[in-house]
Design an enzyme around this catalytic site. Structure first.
Site, PDB file in Angstrom:
ATOM      1  N   GLU A   7     -75.372 -98.574  25.001  1.00  9.36           N
ATOM      2  CA  GLU A   7     -74.372 -97.607  25.457  1.00  9.36           C
ATOM      3  C   GLU A   7     -75.061 -96.367  26.028  1.00  9.36           C
ATOM      4  O   GLU A   7     -74.607 -95.794  27.032  1.00  9.36           O
ATOM      5  CB  GLU A   7     -73.457 -97.230  24.295  1.00  9.36           C
ATOM      6  CG  GLU A   7     -72.349 -96.263  24.695  1.00  9.36           C
ATOM      7  CD  GLU A   7     -71.527 -95.788  23.512  1.00  9.36           C
ATOM      8  OE1 GLU A   7     -71.738 -96.296  22.393  1.00  9.36           O
ATOM      9  OE2 GLU A   7     -70.684 -94.897  23.699  1.00  9.36           O
ATOM     10  N   HIS A  42     -74.503 -90.262  23.320  1.00  2.69           N
ATOM     11  CA  HIS A  42     -75.646 -90.801  22.573  1.00  2.69           C
ATOM     12  C   HIS A  42     -76.975 -90.502  23.284  1.00  2.69           C
ATOM     13  O   HIS A  42     -77.032 -89.647  24.168  1.00  2.69           O
ATOM     14  CB  HIS A  42     -75.448 -92.300  22.297  1.00  2.69           C
ATOM     15  CG  HIS A  42     -74.058 -92.596  21.810  1.00  2.69           C
ATOM     16  ND1 HIS A  42     -73.646 -92.335  20.516  1.00  2.69           N
ATOM     17  CD2 HIS A  42     -72.953 -93.094  22.453  1.00  2.69           C
ATOM     18  CE1 HIS A  42     -72.363 -92.674  20.395  1.00  2.69           C
ATOM     19  NE2 HIS A  42     -71.919 -93.127  21.544  1.00  2.69           N
ATOM     20  N   HIS A  57     -68.580 -92.694  27.465  1.00  5.58           N
ATOM     21  CA  HIS A  57     -68.911 -93.642  26.403  1.00  5.58           C
ATOM     22  C   HIS A  57     -68.461 -95.042  26.803  1.00  5.58           C
ATOM     23  O   HIS A  57     -67.727 -95.230  27.773  1.00  5.58           O
ATOM     24  CB  HIS A  57     -68.197 -93.259  25.097  1.00  5.58           C
ATOM     25  CG  HIS A  57     -68.716 -92.008  24.480  1.00  5.58           C
ATOM     26  ND1 HIS A  57     -69.656 -92.005  23.479  1.00  5.58           N
ATOM     27  CD2 HIS A  57     -68.452 -90.705  24.753  1.00  5.58           C
ATOM     28  CE1 HIS A  57     -69.947 -90.764  23.155  1.00  5.58           C
ATOM     29  NE2 HIS A  57     -69.230 -89.945  23.911  1.00  5.58           N
ATOM     30  N   GLU A  88     -63.855 -93.924  27.099  1.00  7.65           N
ATOM     31  CA  GLU A  88     -64.484 -95.164  26.658  1.00  7.65           C
ATOM     32  C   GLU A  88     -64.220 -96.162  27.787  1.00  7.65           C
ATOM     33  O   GLU A  88     -63.103 -96.648  27.960  1.00  7.65           O
ATOM     34  CB  GLU A  88     -63.868 -95.661  25.349  1.00  7.65           C
ATOM     35  CG  GLU A  88     -64.027 -94.705  24.168  1.00  7.65           C
ATOM     36  CD  GLU A  88     -65.393 -94.807  23.471  1.00  7.65           C
ATOM     37  OE1 GLU A  88     -66.251 -95.587  23.941  1.00  7.65           O
ATOM     38  OE2 GLU A  88     -65.581 -94.091  22.472  1.00  7.65           O
TER      39      GLU A  88
HETATM   40 ZN    ZN Z   1     -70.120 -93.740  22.276  1.00  4.28          ZN
END
Ligand code: ZN
Length: 318
Positions: free
Chosen positions: A143, A106, A199, A281
């Site tokens: 994030e 992101h 992430h 993640e």
């Molecule tokens: Zn993400």
């Protein structure tokens, strides 16, 4: 979660079957589980972590490739003495000659550039948004900040060992994106020996733990992951094992059947990669226990250390 793009919704990927992957994991998990049990015994149940206790546990649990860590990175800022985006200067060390591309998921500016990030890009199997906003903790720690901070810490560790490290975005990058196809292209163009996309998830309270996302075998349009499926799995298993040992963060309790591994065919950053690549993640930003970890600089340092050890293990044996 309405603003969380499809990439990072609590996904609905094919559940990993009991098969070769699980078997491979079985070999990996005992050591990893040991780390987790030590964590449970020594460190408590994972609320807020005193960094002293955690640090002692970490050094006990992560002998191998750990370099003594000096100069901790600043919280989400520039790395002290940071080099600009891009390849690092020549250096020596066990990873000399190895190239690692780190993809911080992101971009903090994506929230303000919805038109740009919603533009469809071709990921081989289909078209998908250029990029997504990502999630945040309930208190608003995004994030995108998290991923950049971990990326800086990870870069510092890998550079200390001689690797050439390139980030897909950094402080001097455009205020949105890059698009997922470009994120993959950066790794490909760099001929990365390993690529990692960082992430944190945005799932429900009570859902916690980390998972590593592996590329499925995809051959469609511009996507052909067949040559990287095997090495990416190797990379991902090593990262999952070391991440678990170093951070004590459990494997996800809501995806991956407790293995900490998930295979997906809907992520452009994986579909379009021609180099070994996985996503991680690191935890669930919407779970209060995980959020307490993800917002801790000391914990993010451990996250970077765990990821680095997995990458180092992969690079030294490949
Ligand atoms: Zn993400």
């Amino acid at each position: 979660m309405s603003y969380v793009g499809p990439d990072f919704e609590p996904p609905q990927p094919p559940r990993p079957r009991r098969g070769p992957l699980t078997v491979a994991l079985a070999a990996l998990v005992p050591g990893a589980l040991l780390g987790w049990l030590v964590y449970e015994t020594v460190g408590g149940s994972g609320g807020s972590h005193g960094s002293d206790t955690a640090g002692a546990r970490t050094s006990a649990a992560s002998p191998s490739t750990a370099e003594p860590w000096s100069a901790p990175a600043t919280d989400d800022g520039k790395k002290p003495g940071a080099t600009p985006t891009g390849s690092a200067p020549a250096r020596s060390g066990p990873l000399k000659g190895k190239v690692v591309v780190i993809d911080p998921g992101h971009n903090p500016g994506n929230f303000r550039h919805t038109a740009e990030i919603n533009r469809p890009v071709d990921i081989g199997t289909n078209n998908k948004e250029c990029d997504t906003t990502g999630t945040s903790t309930n208190a608003g720690y995004t994030e995108a900040r998290f991923t950049m901070d971990v990326a800086h810490r990870l870069r510092a560790i890998l550079e200390q060992q001689g690797a050439t490290v390139k980030l897909t975005r950094d402080g001097d990058s455009p205020p949105w994106g890059p698009c997922v196809d470009e994120r993959a292209r950066i790794g490909n163009t760099a001929h990365a020996d390993a690529a990692i996309s960082i992430h944190a998830d945005g799932s429900a309270e009570g859902n916690r733990g980390f998972h590593v996302i592996l590329p499925a075998s995809v051959h469609a349009g511009a996507a052909d992951t067949r040559p990287i499926v095997g090495p990416s799995r190797d990379l991902g298993e090593r990262i999952a094992g070391r991440f678990l040992s170093v951070t004590g963060e459990p494997p996800s309790n809501y995806i991956g059947d407790g293995t900490g591994l998930v295979t997906r065919q809907d992520l452009g950053g994986l579909n379009l990669s021609t180099v070994p690549k996985v996503f991680i993640e690191c935890g669930n930003m919407r779970d209060s226990k995980d959020a307490a970890l993800l917002t801790s600089g000391a914990w993010r340092q451990k996250a970077a250390q765990g990821i680095s050890e997995g990458i180092v293990s992969f690079l030294r044996e490949s």
